[in-house]
Structures are given as structure tokens and as C-alpha cells.
Scaffold this motif. Structure first.
Motif, PDB file in Angstrom:
ATOM      1  N   VAL B  20     -17.306  -9.420 -23.929  1.00 19.58           N
ATOM      2  CA  VAL B  20     -17.808  -9.158 -25.277  1.00 19.58           C
ATOM      3  C   VAL B  20     -18.471  -7.784 -25.322  1.00 19.58           C
ATOM      4  N   PHE B  21     -19.239  -7.498 -24.301  1.00 19.31           N
ATOM      5  CA  PHE B  21     -19.905  -6.199 -24.205  1.00 19.31           C
ATOM      6  C   PHE B  21     -18.878  -5.067 -24.290  1.00 19.31           C
ATOM      7  N   ASN B  22     -17.820  -5.194 -23.517  1.00 22.31           N
ATOM      8  CA  ASN B  22     -16.779  -4.168 -23.538  1.00 22.31           C
ATOM      9  C   ASN B  22     -16.119  -4.075 -24.907  1.00 22.31           C
ATOM     10  N   ALA B  23     -15.902  -5.242 -25.540  1.00 25.04           N
ATOM     11  CA  ALA B  23     -15.266  -5.235 -26.855  1.00 25.04           C
ATOM     12  C   ALA B  23     -16.170  -4.561 -27.890  1.00 25.04           C
ATOM     13  N   LEU B  24     -17.466  -4.769 -27.789  1.00 22.93           N
ATOM     14  CA  LEU B  24     -18.385  -4.194 -28.773  1.00 22.93           C
ATOM     15  C   LEU B  24     -18.621  -2.710 -28.544  1.00 22.93           C
ATOM     16  N   THR B  25     -18.719  -2.315 -27.291  1.00 20.32           N
ATOM     17  CA  THR B  25     -19.141  -0.942 -27.008  1.00 20.32           C
ATOM     18  C   THR B  25     -17.985  -0.022 -26.646  1.00 20.32           C
ATOM     19  N   GLY B  26     -16.826  -0.606 -26.345  1.00 15.51           N
ATOM     20  CA  GLY B  26     -15.711   0.229 -25.919  1.00 15.51           C
ATOM     21  C   GLY B  26     -15.876   0.734 -24.498  1.00 15.51           C
ATOM     22  N   LEU B  27     -16.871   0.233 -23.788  1.00 13.47           N
ATOM     23  CA  LEU B  27     -17.046   0.648 -22.394  1.00 13.47           C
ATOM     24  C   LEU B  27     -16.183  -0.216 -21.491  1.00 13.47           C
ATOM     25  N   ASN B  28     -16.189   0.099 -20.223  1.00  7.50           N
ATOM     26  CA  ASN B  28     -15.353  -0.625 -19.278  1.00  7.50           C
ATOM     27  C   ASN B  28     -16.157  -1.175 -18.123  1.00  7.50           C
ATOM     28  N   GLN B  29     -17.039  -2.096 -18.412  1.00  7.68           N
ATOM     29  CA  GLN B  29     -17.773  -2.710 -17.310  1.00  7.68           C
ATOM     30  C   GLN B  29     -16.896  -3.734 -16.623  1.00  7.68           C
ATOM     31  N   LYS B  30     -17.231  -4.006 -15.379  1.00 11.27           N
ATOM     32  CA  LYS B  30     -16.393  -4.892 -14.585  1.00 11.27           C
ATOM     33  C   LYS B  30     -16.465  -6.350 -15.052  1.00 11.27           C
ATOM     34  N   VAL B  31     -15.278  -6.953 -15.192  1.00 11.02           N
ATOM     35  CA  VAL B  31     -15.151  -8.330 -15.630  1.00 11.02           C
ATOM     36  C   VAL B  31     -14.452  -9.098 -14.515  1.00 11.02           C
ATOM     37  N   GLY B  32     -14.845 -10.351 -14.308  1.00 15.05           N
ATOM     38  CA  GLY B  32     -14.147 -11.124 -13.287  1.00 15.05           C
ATOM     39  C   GLY B  32     -14.435 -12.597 -13.440  1.00 15.05           C
ATOM     40  N   ASN B  33     -13.505 -13.420 -12.982  1.00 20.42           N
ATOM     41  CA  ASN B  33     -13.649 -14.858 -13.151  1.00 20.42           C
ATOM     42  C   ASN B  33     -14.392 -15.455 -11.961  1.00 20.42           C
ATOM     43  N   TYR B  34     -15.619 -15.039 -11.800  1.00 22.01           N
ATOM     44  CA  TYR B  34     -16.462 -15.546 -10.715  1.00 22.01           C
ATOM     45  C   TYR B  34     -17.884 -15.508 -11.244  1.00 22.01           C
TER      46      TYR B  34
END
Ligand SMILES: Nc1nc2c(ncn2[C@@H]2O[C@H](COP(=O)(O)OP(=O)(O)OP(=O)(O)O)[C@@H](O)[C@H]2O)c(=O)[nH]1
Ligand SMILES: [Mg+2]
Lengths: 78, 698
Positions: B20-34
Motif C-alpha cells: 500500500v505504501f508503494n502504491a500511495l507514494t510511488g516508491l519501491n520499498q521491499k515487499v515479501g511474503n514473510y
């Protein structure tokens, strides 16, 4: 005779009856391990430790020593 | 006039806060299923209509406001401190539609803090598959809030979320639960003592204090209320939790229906094999082997290409610019040094690719499950496996990843031993030395060189586990031990998330390494090009007098070598030579060892610079490897032999040569004690092992 989660066999279910041991981490209760909720043993690692459970819809793994503290009543479905 | 509001993203681990953060800010923080990918606060900006600027804060996941590990603590510290510059004007609670019940627990707590709270129900795309349907209006009314049903994967509902954030002033501040009902007496007394404070907040501070035992910002004196024993307080917390769940069950009875017969999932089927007592381990081992194979074999194609490109770039510089010392520095020091790093892009990218796929798919939690018992033998936790695996990429994120280990001792041990795992910065050194000293040839279809590399990985891992075992015996810290890991449902890795991780991480690696190499190359070059005293300044006359019948080229070589030896860097190298001679290194390698205490990957760049200064510029387009192979002692013996090569490999396997890691360990353990212990103990081990290896093999 009273059972604990550690007594469950793979695929068996029980209903949690008592969680009053002080050594049960609060976090576990917050994840749904509360009296009245259903717990199912999905999978065990070698030596039954840790145990992979479905508690009230939450899928999680805990160590056997913790599982031994949670009293349950086995349900006899199937 | 632009207005700024603080928006905090809060939620259980692994519910999609960072997505959600990335979708709102357009940034590319790391996402992972853990659970536990985000371990510290991250900030970004989202522009809303009417000139409102939303300052978005992504937080680590937490199951409740009762923190039990460091990453969760970040959230509580923020929410309890109204003076924090990031204290949210509005909280956005991100929940996962599959685990709504559990997620709502945290929601009720945040709401009771009287922070305006928006409920986001994420992963809407999975509702059908799980047979879940929701009655949003009912939920909104019962929970007294606004709800956005979204899917960050499908990019749906983000606009509604933005609108809700923009209108946060309209949210109700009505709490969900009156906490004081769990012990009327106790709360009555609290209220009397602190009439101006919010009761629920007081309650959180008190329990938090007891559980965490390291509160610092105490303006209030609670001493009289801590008279309740630990277990009394805990009982109250249990009671509170039960009450909250009663409320939630009530809400969901009307707001949510789950049709189990419609639910399909590959979780059960996959888990039967992947967490199986035997097959689980076999599969894990095969996956590790595949990763290894990819790094060693598949990556070689692009690597050869990069190698060739850098060699021709270097040539081009030499041809294009006027010959001279600066051209040399550029062509043979800097370009060779950077090339020595760039060439590892394919391998590092492969490594990040695999780790990120393992995380995104949800498999990592299964590994934790499989390994917990084994790791516990060594004083580690199943959760230590994740740092140890991602430590093969880089120790820094790996050490950060220990934050979700609940038990302090297990966490500390994991932090201390993680730098032993073979990180990608060691690869450049390993590969070049292996290529130099390990003979070609095959054993059971595997080349000796590949086997050596595999052995080095095993040695690193073995050393980590072994020292964990020792530390477990030595460290006396007592701490409550418990272990809970959520097993997320399997997800097909999202290409975008994996690609972002791979690109961002590789980029950082290259730029960070590039910067250091550039700086060190220049410093070295200066130190190598100037020197004090007669020997340096009169090198020409001295050498010409000594070797009168040499041809011009050889003579120039001798002069350059002589100058280097008496330059500043030569003097430094010569000074430490006695200490490293027993390991089989000459003073030039000694210099490279010194510089690589800043970062291991500088090793090759250093040698490239030193060798280029130390020879007159006649033998062209030699690769750094050829130069190393040609290095000899004055008596003509080769410097890089099997013995000195193995000794170097082992030194690099064990030595703590990374400033950034030390800095992170300092930050994570909050003292200089542990990083200094790491530095000295690891380097000592490295020295002794390298010494023994060289003395035995020479
Ligand atoms: N199917 C589906 N998956 C999603 C959606 N949003 C996120 N995910 C996946 O959920 C996983 C967790 O996402 P993150 O954004 O890392 O979650 P987080 O809440 O930041 O997790 P932590 O930082 O570990 O607490 C990732 O594998 C995402 O790809 C969604 O809308 N639909
Ligand atoms: Mg996150």
C-alpha cells in the motif's frame, strides 16, 4: 483426562479449554488461541517440534514446549 | 497553502502495508511474503487533492499494541508518544481479508487510542478463491469507521483510500471497547491518580513497561500501580484480549460470510510436501543446490561478456588519452577496480532473485518451521535461518532481518554469527583466487573450482553455526524464550516485486562498492606515486647503476617496482609484512588486506592499482588475473600458489572486513562491545586458520 495441543495427531482437532499458564505468550492469545476456539494440527516437524497449527483460522507454528501448556478437549469428528 | 498530514500504515505482519505504501507514494520499498519484511520506519509522500500533502509512514507489522519484539516496538513507541514528529493524524489499518478476525484486534486497540482510524481490507482479489463475502456498510457501521476494500495487486481501491485519507476529519473517535471494564477497581484508581490522561493509554504504558522493561521517556510515576504482579497484569491482558475478540466476533457475524465449500487453495496440498519430515528437507536442499548452480554456472555467460567489455574500455582509455600517470590510474586502477565489481552483477542478481522469490512465495516461513529444532541445538532460532540465508547476499539486511526474533539471546547470537556466511562481497575475491590457484579438472562431474567455492560456502555456514553453539554456552543472558511464526498462504511471486528487489539491491551494491573503490583507488594511487627519502627520489640513478646491462623495458620495470617499494604505501606494506609473511602474503597483498577492512570487495581494485603503478606501462591489456598470476618474489617464486591462495581464501572466509556491518551491529545491539568483539575474534580466527593452512600446505 486432559489433553494439550501437544497430544494432537496430524489432522486431529480440539477445542481450547484453558490457557491460564503464565508461560503462554500473550502474542499467541492475540493470534486467536483463546478458550472455545478450534485448533487443528496440520503438520509436525521431526520429533513433533515445532508444530504447525490452524488456530481459529490463523496458520502458525509454535514449539512443542508451548503447545504442551495449552489444554484442549479433543473433538471426535469423523 | 499546502497542508501536511501524517498518515501511519499499521497492521499485522504480511498484510500488505508496504505494498500500500508503494502504491500511495510511488516508491519501491521491499515487499515479501514473510512476516517481518519491514523492520523499521519508512517514509514517503503522497499528494492528495486540494493541495494536501500526506506524509506516509510505513511501519513494521505488529499483532497488537503489546510488543514482543524490537520491530513491533517501533509501532508502539510511535503511537504512545504524541510529541513524536511522525505521530499520525490518521492511522490506516491494513488488514488481510483472509485473516480479518485477527487483524481487527489491532484495529480495536488503535481506535481505543482515539486516533482517527481508517480500515483497509487488502487482498480483495483473494476473496473469491476463499469464498469470503463482506457486507461493507454493516462493517463500517459496527466498527464506526470508513472502510476501503482494496487490492494492491490489481491496483483497485487506492483512489478510495486516498479520498478517505483526505477526509480523515470526518472519522469517528468513538472507542470500540471500554478497557476499564476488565478491572473496574484498578482503572478507577488509575483515573484518580492521573485525571488528565487517557486511561487506555496509561494501561498500555504500564503493561508495556512491564513487558519490555526498558522505557525511558517516563514523565509519569507509575510505581504505585506496578504493585500488581506480572501475572496479574497478564491475566488482565488476557481478559482484555478475550473481550476484544467477543466484540469482533459480534461484528463479523453480521459483516462477513465465509463459504468454506467455495474455498480452494493449494496451501494444504503444498504444505503436505514442503513441510514433510523427509521431503521437506530434501526439497530445501535441492533448492539450495539450484541456487548454487545458478550462481556458479549460469552466471558465467554474462560475466564473460562484462569482463571483455571492461578490458576493451580500459584499452580504449589508454589509446584515447595521452599516456601518463593519470591515464594509468584511470585505465588500470579505477576501471579495473570497478570492473572487478561490475563483473559480479550477474551472480549477485541471481542471488537476490532466488532469495526474493523464496520470500515472495511464502516458502521462507516453511524453512523456518523445518529448521527451528535443528537451529535451537546451536542456540539459534528457526527464524535465524532467514538472516543466514540472506546473509549470503549481504550481512547488512540480514542483520536487520533478525529483528523479528523474539528472544534476545537468540537474536544476539544470530547477529554475531551472521557475518560468517559467505556474502556477495567475498565472491569477487574467492573467484579470482580460485581461478588462480585451484587446478582445472573434475570430480564426479563437478569441477574442482566449483567444489572449492561450494566448500567455502559450507565453511562459512558451518563456522556460523559452530560459533553460535559456543556463544550459546558462554553467554549468560537469561531471557524468556518463545517462538511463534505465522505461516502465510502461498502466493505466486509478483514479477514486479521480485524485479524491484533484484534491481534495487544490485544497484545499491554496485554504487556503494563503486564509491569506496573509487576513493580507495585514488588514495592508494597518491600514496603509491609519492614517497619520502632518497631511495624513492633517486630510483632511476640507483637502479641504472645497479643493472647496467639491462634493456630499456626491463630497466623501466625495475625502476617502477623500486619506486613503489619506497613509496608511502610501500613503506606501510613493508612495515606489516613480517606479520603476514607466515600466512604466505607479500607486502602488496598486505596493503590489499588493510584496504579491504573497509570492504572486502576492494581487494581486487587495490591489487589492480598497486600492480599498475608498480610496472612500467608496456605489457598491455593484461587482465588483473594475469597480472596476479605473473607476480613473483625477488627470487622468482610465484606469489599466488596453492598454499598462499588457500590461506587467503580462508582469511577472507573468517575475517570481519566490513565497516558497514560493524556499524549495523553497533546500531542493532546498541553498544560498541559486540561489534568490537566481532572484529577482534573473527580476525583472530582468520589469522590463525590462514596461518595453519599455509604452514601445512607450503
Ligand atoms: N494477492 C494479493 N497479494 C498481495 C496484495 N497486497 C500485497 N500482497 C502480497 O502480500 C505479501 C506481503 O506484502 P507486504 O507489502 O510486504 O506486507 P507488509 O504488511 O509490509 O509485511 P511486513 O513488512 O512483513 O509486515 C507480498 O507477497 C505481496 O505481494 C493484494 O492485494 N493481493
Ligand atoms: Mg512491510
Amino acid at each position: 483426562m486432559s489433553f494439550t495441543i501437544a497430544d494432537l495427531k496430524k489432522g486431529e482437532r480440539g477445542i481450547i479449554t484453558d490457557i491460564s499458564s503464565d508461560a503462554i505468550p500473550l502474542k499467541l492469545l492475540e493470534m486467536g488461541c483463546l478458550p472455545g476456539n478450534v485448533v487443528e494440527l496440520i503438520q509436525v516437524a521431526p520429533f513433533s517440534d515445532p508444530m504447525y497449527l490452524d488456530i481459529n483460522g490463523s496458520h502458525l507454528a509454535i514449539r512443542k514446549e508451548t503447545a504442551e501448556l495449552i489444554l484442549i478437549e479433543k473433538t471426535l469428528d469423523e | 497553502m499546502s497542508k501536511q498530514i501524517n498518515v501511519a500504515l499499521i497492521g499485522n505482519p504480511n498484510t500488505g502495508k508496504t505494498s500500500v505504501f508503494n502504491a500511495l507514494t510511488g516508491l519501491n520499498q521491499k515487499v515479501g511474503n514473510y512476516p517481518g519484511i519491514t523492520v523499521e520506519k519508512k517514509e514517503g509522500v503522497c499528494k492528495l487533492p486540494r493541495g494536501v500533502k500526506a506524509h506516509i509512514i510505513d511501519l513494521p507489522g505488529t499483532y497488537s499494541l503489546n510488543a514482543s519484539s524490537i520491530d513491533e516496538n517501533v509501532v508502539i513507541e510511535l503511537l504512545l508518544n504524541k510529541n513524536d514528529k511522525d505521530y499520525p493524524d490518521v492511522a490506516v489499518l491494513i488488514s488481510d481479508v483472509e485473516n480479518l478476525k485477527r487483524n481487527l484486534l489491532l484495529f480495536t486497540q488503535i481506535k481505543d487510542l482515539k486516533i482517527p482510524t481508517i480500515l483497509v481490507i487488502n487482498m480483495a482479489d483473494r476473496m473469491n478463491r476463499k469464498g469470503i463475502s463482506l457486507n461493507i456498510p454493516v462493517l463500517e457501521q459496527k466498527l464506526n469507521t470508513s472502510i476501503a476494500l482494496i487490492s494492491t495487486r490489481k491496483n483497485e481501491g487506492i483512489q478510495r483510500l486516498k479520498d478517505l485519507i483526505n477526509n480523515y476529519k470526518e472519522l469517528s473517535l468513538e472507542p470500540c471497547l471500554d478497557t476499564s471494564t476488565i478491572d473496574v477497581d484498578y482503572f478507577e484508581r488509575l483515573k484518580k491518580a492521573f485525571p488528565n490522561q487517557d486511561l487506555f493509554k496509561l494501561w498500555l504504558v504500564i503493561t508495556h513497561d512491564v513487558n519490555f522493561g526498558k522505557m525511558t521517556r517516563q514523565e509519569l510515576d507509575f510505581s504505585e500501580f506496578k504493585t500488581k504482579s506480572h501475572s496479574d497484569l497478564k491475566r488482565l491482558q488476557q481478559k482484555e484480549t478475550i473481550k476484544r475478540y467477543q466484540f469482533i466476533n459480534e461484528v463479523l457475524k453480521e459483516g462477513q460470510t465465509v463459504d468454506v465449500s467455495k474455498a480452494t487453495g493449494y496451501r494444504e496440498r503444498l504444505d503436505i510436501i514442503l513441510t514433510h519430515k523427509v521431503w521437506g528437507y530434501v526439497i530445501f536442499f535441492v533448492i539450495l543446490l539450484t541456487i548454487f548452480q545458478a550462481i556458479y554456472d549460469w552466471a558465467s555467460v554474462p560475466m564473460d561478456f562484462i569482463d571483455a567489455s571492461f578490458a576493451s574500455l580500459s584499452d580504449w582509455v589508454k589509446v584515447t588519452f595521452s599516456p601518463g600517470v593519470f591515464t594509468d590510474l584511470l585505465a588500470e586502477g579505477i576501471i579495473a577496480g570497478i570492473g572487478g565489481i561490475v563483473i559480479f552483477i550477474p551472480q549477485i542478481a541471481f542471488l537476490f532473485l532466488f532469495i526474493s522469490v523464496l520470500e515472495e512465495s511464502g516458502y521462507m516461513s516453511r524453512v523456518v518451521f523445518l529448521m527451528d529444532r535443528i537451529m535451537r541445538r546451536f542456540g539459534l532460532s528457526g527464524k535465524s535461518v532467514v538472516p543466514l540465508i540472506s546473509g549470503t547476499a549481504c550481512a547488512i539486511p540480514a542483520i536487520m532481518a533478525t529483528r523479528n526474533i523474539e528472544n534476545w539471546k537468540e537474536r544476539l547470537i544470530t547477529i554475531l554469527v551472521t557475518p560468517f556466511t559467505t556474502c556477495s562481497a567475498r565472491l569477487p575475491v574467492y573467484l579470482i583466487i580460485i581461478a588462480l590457484v585451484i587446478p582445472e579438472g573434475r570430480f564426479l562431474g563437478l569441477s574442482y573450482q566449483a567444489l572449492t567455492l561450494m566448500l567455502l560456502y559450507l565453511i562459512g555456514f558451518g563456522m556460523a553455526v559452530f560459533s553460535a553453539y559456543i556463544l550459546d554456552k558462554i553467554l549468560k543472558t537469561k531471557s524468556k524464550s518463545f517462538f511463534i511464526i505465522e505461516m502465510p498462504s502461498y502466493k505466486i511471486p509478483l514479477f514486479k516485486n521480485v524485479a524491484i528487489t533484484v534491481i534495487e539491491k544490485t544497484k545499491t551494491f554496485i554504487f556503494e562498492a563503486g564509491k569506496i573503490i573509487l576513493a580507495i583507488s585514488i588514495i592508494l594511487w597518491v600514496l603509491a606515486s609519492y614517497g619520502p627519502g632518497k631511495q624513492f627520489n633517486n630510483a632511476e640513478t640507483i637502479i641504472s647503476a645497479e643493472y647496467q646491462n639491462l634493456n630499456k623495458i626491463d630497466l623501466e620495470d625495475k625502476i617502477a617496482a623500486h619506486k613503489l617499494e619506497y613509496s608511502y604505501i610501500g613503506i606501510i606494506g613493508k612495515t606489516i609484512e613480517p606479520a603476514i609473511k607466515p600466512l604466505g602474503y607479500d607486502w602488496k597483498i598486505g596493503i590489499a588486506l588493510i584496504t579491504s577492512f573497509a570492504a572486502r570487495e576492494v581487494f581486487i581494485g587495490t591489487l589492480a592499482t598497486i600492480y599498475s603503478v608498480g610496472s612500467s606501462d608496456v605489457e598491455q591489456e593484461e587482465t588483473i588475473k594475469q597480472k596476479m598470476a605473473a607476480e613473483v618474489y625477488p627470487n622468482g617464486n610465484k606469489i599466488f600458489t596453492l598454499a598462499s591462495g588457500i590461506s587467503l581464501l580462508l582469511f577472507y572466509a573468517f575475517a570481519m572486513q566490513c565497516m558497514s556491518t560493524l556499524a549495523i551491529v553497533k546500531r542493532e545491539t546498541n553498544s560498541w562491545k559486540w561489534p568490537l568483539i566481532q572484529l577482534f575474534v573473527m580476525t583472530f580466527i582468520a589469522y590463525v586458520v590462514a596461518l595453519i593452512a599455509f604452514q601445512l600446505l607450503k
